[in-house]
Enzyme design. Structure first.
Site, mmCIF file in Angstrom:
data_model
loop_
_atom_site.group_PDB
_atom_site.id
_atom_site.type_symbol
_atom_site.label_atom_id
_atom_site.label_comp_id
_atom_site.label_asym_id
_atom_site.label_seq_id
_atom_site.Cartn_x
_atom_site.Cartn_y
_atom_site.Cartn_z
ATOM 1 N N THR A 99 100.967 48.096 53.416
ATOM 2 C CA THR A 99 99.891 48.537 54.313
ATOM 3 C C THR A 99 99.445 47.310 55.102
ATOM 4 O OG1 THR A 99 98.131 47.957 52.755
ATOM 5 C CG2 THR A 99 99.051 50.185 52.557
ATOM 6 N N ASN B 280 88.531 54.982 47.952
ATOM 7 C CA ASN B 280 89.727 54.206 48.307
ATOM 8 C C ASN B 280 89.412 53.027 49.234
ATOM 9 O OD1 ASN B 280 92.846 54.082 49.018
ATOM 10 N ND2 ASN B 280 91.726 54.179 50.952
ATOM 11 N N TYR C 278 88.699 39.185 45.167
ATOM 12 C CA TYR C 278 89.284 40.532 45.056
ATOM 13 C C TYR C 278 89.494 40.960 43.600
ATOM 14 C CZ TYR C 278 92.608 44.330 46.186
ATOM 15 O OH TYR C 278 93.260 45.532 46.283
ATOM 16 N N LYS D 107 87.554 44.137 41.661
ATOM 17 C CA LYS D 107 88.270 45.274 41.060
ATOM 18 C C LYS D 107 87.953 45.367 39.555
ATOM 19 C CE LYS D 107 90.390 46.862 44.760
ATOM 20 N NZ LYS D 107 89.955 48.128 45.405
#
Ligand SMILES: NC(=O)c1ccc[n+]([C@@H]2O[C@H](COP(=O)([O-])OP(=O)(O)OC[C@H]3O[C@@H](n4cnc5c(N)ncnc54)[C@H](OP(=O)(O)O)[C@@H]3O)[C@@H](O)[C@H]2O)c1
Length: 241
Positions: free
Chosen positions: A200, A88, A165, A169
């Protein structure tokens, strides 16, 4: 041998990782709260213990080979095996458009989100192979890593035009497919999870609650024998590659 199922969640001191550890512990597992900072990790594990859950802090910086090796040794000595690994830990840096992407930032992001995940998976595999009937590995990806969605002008996040990013991924998604292929005969299932846009620190607290964001990871971490492997899923079902 430890009688409960053992789940290691990396980057579990906050956000989706902490909630994933909480939900797995609520299902009766021993949750190993992986965190790079001892204070933050110990505090998070204590929070879960205060809720009556079985949670233990394990120091783990996914970019530090010595820390990964030490975490694997600790798990082997204290618990003997690993039933679930949720990769994670992740960072979001270098949010400029492709032509302006700083290569040092790109390398740093890949260090955590791609190489870190692969290194942790490789180090934990001997412990995961001891799980009965078979372990589950979840790589926490993102809808932005989908080539299909990213190239669809009708996709809800189509305006996102950054390199680092999403590229990391997408690479993680391919690692998921290749690990799943290698491990298919062992019964170990390897899948990629898309948490969805979740509130978050990473999103400055915009998005759905972490309870929702952890749902896909928890489902994939607790798949029964008939469940999929080598796929990409959000909480509702398959996500296109
Ligand atoms: N939030 C979203 O909308 C969203 C959407 C799609 C995918 N995701 C993915 O979900 C995962 C969790 O993200 P989040 O939203 O919960 O973000 P977050 O709250 O920023 O949490 C990230 C976690 O990763 C840890 N981490 C960073 N670098 C690390 C390293 N080198 N070694 C070990 N741990 C490290 C952080 O630890 P520190 O506290 O020490 O920094 C923190 O615990 C990430 O993989 C992210 O890419 C999030």
């Amino acid at each position: 041998m430890h009688d409960k199922q053992v789940a290691l969640v990396t980057g579990a001191n906050k956000g989706i990782g902490l909630e994933t550890a909480r939900q797995l512990a609520r299902r009766g597992m021993t949750a190993l709260v992986g965190a790079r900072a001892p204070e933050r990790g110990e505090e998070a594990a204590q929070r879960l213990r205060a809720e009556g859950l079985d949670a233990r802090f394990v120091r783990l910086d996914v970019t530090e080979p010595a820390s990964i090796a030490e975490a694997a040794r600790w798990i082997e000595t204290n618990l003997g095996r690993l039933d679930v690994l949720v990769n994670n830990a992740g960072v979001l840096i270098g949010t400029t458009k492709p032509s302006e992407t700083n290569l040092d930032e790109l390398r740093s992001l890949f260090q955590v989100n791609v190489f870190g995940t692969i290194a942790v998976t490789q180090a934990m595999l001997p412990l995961l192979r001891r799980a009965r009937p078979a372990a589950r590995i979840v790589n926490v990806s993102s809808g932005t890593g989908s080539l299909t969605q990213s190239s669809d002008p009708r996709w809800e996040h189509a305006r996102i035009n950054v390199l680092a990013y999403p590229a990391a991924k997408a690479a993680l998604n391919m690692a998921t497919v290749q690990f799943a292929k290698e491990l298919r005969e062992t019964g170990i299932k390897v899948n990629a999870a898309d948490p969805g846009y979740t509130a978050t620190d990473m999103t400055r607290h915009h998005g759905q609650p972490v309870e929702e964001g952890a749902r896909a990871s928890v489902w994939l971490a607790t798949l029964d024998e008939g469940g999929p492997t080598g796929g990409f899923f959000d909480a509702k079902g398959p996500v296109p590659w």
